[in-house]
Design a protein around this motif. Structure first.
Motif, short mmCIF file in Angstrom:
data_model
loop_
_atom_site.label_atom_id
_atom_site.label_comp_id
_atom_site.label_asym_id
_atom_site.label_seq_id
_atom_site.Cartn_x
_atom_site.Cartn_y
_atom_site.Cartn_z
N ARG A 166 0.83 -1.20 0.00
CA ARG A 166 0.00 0.00 0.00
C ARG A 166 0.88 1.26 0.00
O ARG A 166 1.88 1.32 0.71
N PRO A 167 0.49 2.30 -0.76
CA PRO A 167 1.27 3.53 -0.75
C PRO A 167 1.10 4.30 0.55
O PRO A 167 0.20 4.01 1.35
N MET A 168 1.94 5.30 0.74
CA MET A 168 1.85 6.15 1.92
C MET A 168 0.53 6.91 1.91
O MET A 168 -0.01 7.23 0.85
N ASP A 169 0.03 7.19 3.09
CA ASP A 169 -1.20 7.96 3.24
C ASP A 169 -1.06 9.30 2.50
O ASP A 169 -0.02 9.95 2.57
N PRO A 170 -2.10 9.73 1.78
CA PRO A 170 -2.02 10.98 1.00
C PRO A 170 -1.66 12.22 1.82
O PRO A 170 -0.90 13.07 1.35
N THR A 171 -2.15 12.31 3.04
CA THR A 171 -1.83 13.48 3.86
C THR A 171 -0.36 13.46 4.28
O THR A 171 0.31 14.49 4.28
N ALA A 172 0.15 12.29 4.62
CA ALA A 172 1.58 12.17 4.97
C ALA A 172 2.44 12.54 3.76
O ALA A 172 3.46 13.22 3.89
N LEU A 173 2.01 12.10 2.57
CA LEU A 173 2.72 12.46 1.34
C LEU A 173 2.72 13.96 1.11
O LEU A 173 3.75 14.54 0.71
N GLU A 174 1.58 14.60 1.33
CA GLU A 174 1.47 16.05 1.14
C GLU A 174 2.43 16.80 2.06
O GLU A 174 3.08 17.76 1.64
N LEU A 175 2.50 16.37 3.31
CA LEU A 175 3.39 17.05 4.26
C LEU A 175 4.85 16.87 3.87
O LEU A 175 5.65 17.80 4.01
N LEU A 176 5.21 15.69 3.39
CA LEU A 176 6.57 15.50 2.90
C LEU A 176 6.82 16.40 1.69
O LEU A 176 7.87 17.05 1.60
N ALA A 177 5.86 16.44 0.77
CA ALA A 177 6.00 17.28 -0.43
C ALA A 177 6.16 18.74 -0.05
O ALA A 177 6.92 19.48 -0.71
N ASP A 178 5.47 19.19 0.99
CA ASP A 178 5.61 20.57 1.46
C ASP A 178 7.04 20.87 1.89
O ASP A 178 7.47 22.02 1.88
N SER A 179 7.79 19.84 2.26
CA SER A 179 9.20 19.98 2.64
C SER A 179 10.13 19.66 1.47
O SER A 179 11.34 19.53 1.64
N GLY A 180 9.56 19.45 0.28
CA GLY A 180 10.36 19.15 -0.90
C GLY A 180 10.80 17.70 -0.99
O GLY A 180 11.76 17.38 -1.68
N ILE A 181 10.10 16.81 -0.31
CA ILE A 181 10.47 15.39 -0.27
C ILE A 181 9.40 14.59 -1.01
O ILE A 181 8.21 14.71 -0.72
N ASP A 182 9.84 13.73 -1.93
CA ASP A 182 8.92 12.89 -2.70
C ASP A 182 8.88 11.49 -2.09
O ASP A 182 9.86 10.74 -2.15
N GLY A 183 7.74 11.14 -1.51
CA GLY A 183 7.58 9.82 -0.91
C GLY A 183 6.68 8.90 -1.70
O GLY A 183 6.23 7.88 -1.20
N THR A 184 6.43 9.25 -2.96
CA THR A 184 5.46 8.49 -3.75
C THR A 184 5.92 7.07 -4.07
O THR A 184 5.09 6.22 -4.40
N MET A 185 7.20 6.80 -3.98
CA MET A 185 7.69 5.44 -4.29
C MET A 185 7.49 4.47 -3.12
O MET A 185 7.62 3.27 -3.30
N HIS A 186 7.16 4.99 -1.95
CA HIS A 186 7.01 4.12 -0.78
C HIS A 186 5.86 3.13 -0.95
O HIS A 186 4.78 3.48 -1.42
N ARG A 187 6.09 1.91 -0.52
CA ARG A 187 5.07 0.88 -0.42
C ARG A 187 5.23 0.20 0.93
O ARG A 187 6.34 -0.12 1.36
N ALA A 188 4.12 -0.03 1.60
CA ALA A 188 4.14 -0.62 2.94
C ALA A 188 4.77 -2.01 2.93
O ALA A 188 4.54 -2.80 2.01
N ARG A 189 5.54 -2.27 4.00
CA ARG A 189 6.18 -3.58 4.17
C ARG A 189 5.86 -4.12 5.55
O ARG A 189 5.89 -3.39 6.53
N GLN A 190 5.60 -5.40 5.60
CA GLN A 190 5.35 -6.09 6.87
C GLN A 190 6.69 -6.37 7.55
O GLN A 190 7.62 -6.87 6.90
N LEU A 191 6.78 -6.05 8.82
CA LEU A 191 7.99 -6.33 9.58
C LEU A 191 8.23 -7.82 9.65
O LEU A 191 7.31 -8.60 9.94
N ALA A 192 9.46 -8.22 9.39
CA ALA A 192 9.86 -9.63 9.48
C ALA A 192 11.04 -9.73 10.46
O ALA A 192 11.83 -8.79 10.57
N PRO A 193 11.17 -10.86 11.16
CA PRO A 193 12.29 -11.02 12.07
C PRO A 193 13.64 -10.74 11.41
O PRO A 193 14.53 -10.17 12.04
#
Length: 144
Positions: free
Chosen positions: A45-72
């Motif tokens: 799943r991609p990052m939440d749209p509001t979290a992406l917007e806040l990063l973008a406001d700081s000049g950071i592109d987080g659109t490539m992020h996809r959720a990962r399940q923690l593994a040992p």
């Protein structure tokens, strides 16, 4: 020196990916790899749209992020593991007890508070959390 830093929250769609991308943008340490995962992540799943917007406001592109399940294996491979809440730290230590000495709360150097989950809340909640994460990242910089 830490080379592999893992940041963990519940779903890996709001807090931990925001911290991952903010750490990358604000850390001058070459050779440090920041990643994130979730204790109950909706894989891919991609990052939440509001979290992406806040990063973008700081000049950071987080659109490539996809959720990962923690593994040992992620806990074993990381040099430093940062959780958003005390319950996350406890869950990771229960999952892999030998990581106890490298799992900390993101807010360790300031107040030792949990960073609340803004998921499914309005933008002000995300702004508050974003500011907390940014402040905590600054507190970690001398140790990286």
């Amino acid at each position: 020196m830490f080379e592999r830093i893992l940041i963990v929250c519940m779903g890996n769609v709001c807090r931990s990916p925001a911290a991952e991308y903010l750490f990358r943008a604000r850390t001058d340490s070459p050779g440090v790899n920041f990643t994130s995962a979730g204790l109950c992540a909706p894989e891919g799943r991609p990052m939440d749209p509001t979290a992406l917007e806040l990063l973008a406001d700081s000049g950071i592109d987080g659109t490539m992020h996809r959720a990962r399940q923690l593994a040992p294996s992620m806990l074993h491979e990381a040099d430093l593991i940062l959780g958003m809440e005390k319950s996350h730290v406890d869950a990771m230590v229960r999952l892999v007890p030998e990581t106890r000495g490298k799992v900390y709360l993101l807010d360790k150097w300031l107040d030792g508070n949990d960073i609340p989950d803004p998921y499914r809340q309005q933008r002000p909640a995300f702004e508050y959390v974003h500011e907390m994460i940014a402040r905590d990242i600054e507190s970690w910089r001398p140790y990286l």
